[in-house]
Scaffold this motif. Structure first.
Motif, PDB file in Angstrom:
ATOM      1  N   GLN A 212       0.700  -1.190   0.123  1.00 17.31           N
ATOM      2  CA  GLN A 212       0.031   0.004  -0.091  1.00 17.31           C
ATOM      3  C   GLN A 212       0.813   1.448   0.092  1.00 17.31           C
ATOM      4  O   GLN A 212       0.252   2.371  -0.236  1.00 17.31           O
ATOM      5  CB  GLN A 212      -0.832  -0.024   1.269  1.00 17.31           C
ATOM      6  CG  GLN A 212      -2.036  -0.989   1.196  1.00 17.31           C
ATOM      7  CD  GLN A 212      -2.866  -0.879  -0.077  1.00 17.31           C
ATOM      8  OE1 GLN A 212      -3.500   0.014  -0.323  1.00 17.31           O
ATOM      9  NE2 GLN A 212      -3.272  -2.138  -0.607  1.00 17.31           N
ATOM     10  N   PHE A 213       1.955   1.109   0.059  1.00 25.89           N
ATOM     11  CA  PHE A 213       3.112   2.377   0.432  1.00 25.89           C
ATOM     12  C   PHE A 213       3.117   3.255  -0.963  1.00 25.89           C
ATOM     13  O   PHE A 213       3.050   2.564  -2.130  1.00 25.89           O
ATOM     14  CB  PHE A 213       4.350   1.873   0.643  1.00 25.89           C
ATOM     15  CG  PHE A 213       5.413   3.157   0.702  1.00 25.89           C
ATOM     16  CD1 PHE A 213       5.362   4.259   1.412  1.00 25.89           C
ATOM     17  CD2 PHE A 213       6.212   3.246  -0.511  1.00 25.89           C
ATOM     18  CE1 PHE A 213       6.195   5.314   1.334  1.00 25.89           C
ATOM     19  CE2 PHE A 213       7.000   4.224  -0.649  1.00 25.89           C
ATOM     20  CZ  PHE A 213       6.973   5.414   0.183  1.00 25.89           C
ATOM     21  N   MET A 214       2.707   4.476  -0.714  1.00 27.70           N
ATOM     22  CA  MET A 214       2.924   5.395  -1.944  1.00 27.70           C
ATOM     23  C   MET A 214       3.897   6.476  -1.714  1.00 27.70           C
ATOM     24  O   MET A 214       3.749   7.218  -0.542  1.00 27.70           O
ATOM     25  CB  MET A 214       1.583   6.084  -2.275  1.00 27.70           C
ATOM     26  CG  MET A 214       0.712   4.831  -3.028  1.00 27.70           C
ATOM     27  SD  MET A 214       1.226   4.244  -4.660  1.00 27.70           S
ATOM     28  CE  MET A 214       0.961   5.822  -5.591  1.00 27.70           C
ATOM     29  N   PRO A 215       4.954   6.622  -2.263  1.00 25.20           N
ATOM     30  CA  PRO A 215       5.815   7.824  -1.905  1.00 25.20           C
ATOM     31  C   PRO A 215       5.514   9.303  -1.915  1.00 25.20           C
ATOM     32  O   PRO A 215       4.531   9.546  -2.727  1.00 25.20           O
ATOM     33  CB  PRO A 215       7.254   7.628  -2.887  1.00 25.20           C
ATOM     34  CG  PRO A 215       6.649   6.780  -4.105  1.00 25.20           C
ATOM     35  CD  PRO A 215       5.471   5.953  -3.488  1.00 25.20           C
ATOM     36  N   GLY A 216       5.757  10.050  -0.820  1.00 27.91           N
ATOM     37  CA  GLY A 216       5.297  11.322  -0.996  1.00 27.91           C
ATOM     38  C   GLY A 216       6.054  12.029  -2.064  1.00 27.91           C
ATOM     39  O   GLY A 216       6.843  11.754  -2.564  1.00 27.91           O
ATOM     40  N   ARG A 217       5.432  13.561  -2.059  1.00 30.25           N
ATOM     41  CA  ARG A 217       6.208  14.509  -2.988  1.00 30.25           C
ATOM     42  C   ARG A 217       7.794  14.373  -2.612  1.00 30.25           C
ATOM     43  O   ARG A 217       8.768  14.328  -3.555  1.00 30.25           O
ATOM     44  CB  ARG A 217       5.734  15.695  -2.778  1.00 30.25           C
ATOM     45  CG  ARG A 217       6.442  16.802  -3.788  1.00 30.25           C
ATOM     46  CD  ARG A 217       5.508  18.225  -3.564  1.00 30.25           C
ATOM     47  NE  ARG A 217       4.080  17.965  -3.798  1.00 30.25           N
ATOM     48  CZ  ARG A 217       3.441  19.157  -3.653  1.00 30.25           C
ATOM     49  NH1 ARG A 217       3.926  20.316  -3.019  1.00 30.25           N
ATOM     50  NH2 ARG A 217       2.099  18.978  -3.924  1.00 30.25           N
ATOM     51  N   ARG A 218       8.222  14.852  -1.228  1.00 28.12           N
ATOM     52  CA  ARG A 218       9.738  14.741  -1.245  1.00 28.12           C
ATOM     53  C   ARG A 218      10.426  13.565  -1.305  1.00 28.12           C
ATOM     54  O   ARG A 218      11.359  13.475  -1.907  1.00 28.12           O
ATOM     55  CB  ARG A 218       9.886  14.955   0.394  1.00 28.12           C
ATOM     56  CG  ARG A 218      11.430  15.009   0.791  1.00 28.12           C
ATOM     57  CD  ARG A 218      11.485  15.529   2.427  1.00 28.12           C
ATOM     58  NE  ARG A 218      12.853  15.343   2.679  1.00 28.12           N
ATOM     59  CZ  ARG A 218      13.629  14.152   2.984  1.00 28.12           C
ATOM     60  NH1 ARG A 218      12.684  12.909   3.338  1.00 28.12           N
ATOM     61  NH2 ARG A 218      14.768  14.621   3.453  1.00 28.12           N
ATOM     62  N   GLN A 219       9.629  12.090  -1.130  1.00 33.16           N
ATOM     63  CA  GLN A 219      10.447  10.891  -1.280  1.00 33.16           C
ATOM     64  C   GLN A 219      10.404  10.669  -2.929  1.00 33.16           C
ATOM     65  O   GLN A 219      11.468   9.987  -3.378  1.00 33.16           O
ATOM     66  CB  GLN A 219       9.341   9.833  -0.774  1.00 33.16           C
ATOM     67  CG  GLN A 219       9.531   9.890   0.769  1.00 33.16           C
ATOM     68  CD  GLN A 219       8.313   9.207   1.381  1.00 33.16           C
ATOM     69  OE1 GLN A 219       7.165   9.087   0.650  1.00 33.16           O
ATOM     70  NE2 GLN A 219       8.522   9.000   2.803  1.00 33.16           N
ATOM     71  N   ARG A 220       9.509  11.194  -3.486  1.00 31.01           N
ATOM     72  CA  ARG A 220       9.644  11.100  -5.077  1.00 31.01           C
ATOM     73  C   ARG A 220      10.861  11.999  -5.558  1.00 31.01           C
ATOM     74  O   ARG A 220      11.414  11.483  -6.604  1.00 31.01           O
ATOM     75  CB  ARG A 220       8.106  11.511  -5.778  1.00 31.01           C
ATOM     76  CG  ARG A 220       7.379  10.713  -5.481  1.00 31.01           C
ATOM     77  CD  ARG A 220       5.943  10.842  -6.465  1.00 31.01           C
ATOM     78  NE  ARG A 220       5.584  12.279  -6.421  1.00 31.01           N
ATOM     79  CZ  ARG A 220       4.453  12.598  -5.578  1.00 31.01           C
ATOM     80  NH1 ARG A 220       3.903  11.395  -4.737  1.00 31.01           N
ATOM     81  NH2 ARG A 220       3.942  13.728  -5.466  1.00 31.01           N
TER      82      ARG A 220
END
Length: 239
Positions: free
Chosen positions: A77-85
Motif C-alpha cells: 500500500q505504500f505510496m511515496p510522498g512528494r519529497r520521497q519522489r
C-alpha cells in the motif's frame, strides 16, 4: 526474572541501564533466553515488537515508560510522498545490488559514517568486529541492500528477510553525499526490494516521539505502530 511469553519461548529481563535515546530515563530489555530461533520464529517476534542485535532478540520492557513503539510499513500500500519522489528522481544514477557478505569497502564506508555522524554515540569508535557482531545472526542469512555509483559504494542497508517481511536493521551511507538524502533513499530502496520479493511488511524498528532523530519512520505511509500489544494503523503523517 524469567518470562514465558509463548510456548517454548523464555525471556530474561536485564537490569536498568541509561537509555540511549532519552537521556533522563533508564531502560530495561526483555531478551529471549531459550528458544529455537529461525526466520519463522523471528517473524512472529517482530510482530510482537521485538528486534535483534546480533543473535540476541529483545524488546524494551520499561515499567515507567512506553515511548518505544515498533513501526512497520505496509509494502503493497505504500505510496511515496512528494519529497520521497524527489529523492528517487535525483538518485536514478545509482545501482542497487543485493549482497550477503561484508567486504573491505563495506567496513570502510561504515567507519566513515560513524566517525562523521555518530562520534558521540554507542557505536563509536567503529570497528570491523563491532559491525560484524551487530549485523550477523547465527540463525539468519545476512542481506545487504547496497547502492552504488559505478563501483563506489554509497549506502548499505543491513536487512533481515523473513517469509512475509523485511526488517531494516541498520543503514550506513556516505556522509559526504548529503544532497542525495541517502538515509531516506535507503528506506525507499528497502521498500522497493520488499515489494519485488512479495513481502507484506517492512519493519523499521522503534519510533520514539520525543527523540527527533527517530521520527523519520512515520513519513512512510501507511504504517502501523505497536501500541499496548496491538498494531494501530496510520494513513496520515509527514511525507
Amino acid at each position: 526474572m524469567s518470562v514465558n511469553l509463548l510456548k517454548g519461548l523464555y525471556c530474561g529481563l536485564t537490569k536498568p541501564f541509561p537509555c540511549a535515546y532519552l537521556p533522563e530515563k533508564n531502560e530495561q530489555l526483555l531478551v529471549v533466553t531459550q528458544s529455537p530461533m529461525d526466520a519463522e520464529r523471528y517473524e512472529m517476534l517482530l510482530s510482537m515488537g521485538f528486534r535483534r542485535n546480533g543473535s540476541d532478540v529483545y524488546r524494551p520492557y520499561c515499567h515507567q515508560c512506553q515511548a518505544c513503539e515498533s513501526v512497520r510499513v505496509d509494502v503493497e500500500q505504500f505510496m511515496p510522498g512528494r519529497r520521497q519522489r524527489r529523492v528517487l528522481k535525483k538518485n536514478t544514477d545509482l545501482t542497487v545490488r543485493i549482497e550477503h557478505q561484508f567486504q573491505p569497502h563495506h567496513f570502510d564506508l561504515y567507519c566513515r559514517y560513524i566517525n562523521a555522524r555518530h562520534h558521540d554515540g554507542g557505536m563509536f569508535p567503529p570497528s570491523e568486529s563491532q559491525l560484524t557482531h551487530f549485523a550477523k545472526a547465527s540463525w539468519l542469512p545476512m542481506t545487504l541492500i547496497c547502492l552504488y555509483k559505478g563501483k563506489r559504494l554509497l549506502a548499505c542497508a543491513i536487512t533481515d528477510e523473513t517469509p512475509v517481511a523485511y526488517s531494516a536493521l541498520y543503514t550506513f551511507f556516505d556522509p559526504d553525499e548529503d544532497k542525495r538524502s541517502l538515509g531516506t533513499l535507503g528506506v525507499l530502496t528497502q521498500l522497493e526490494a520488499a515489494k519485488s520479493r512479495g513481502k507484506k511488511w517492512l519493519y523499521l524498528g522503534y519510533q520514539i516521539d520525543a527523540c527527533q532523530k527517530m521520527n523519520y519512520k512515520t513519513q512512510y505511509l501507511p504504517f502501523e505502530r505497536y501500541c499496548d500489544g496491538a498494531w494501530q494503523r496510520f494513513t496520515e503523517g509527514a511525507s
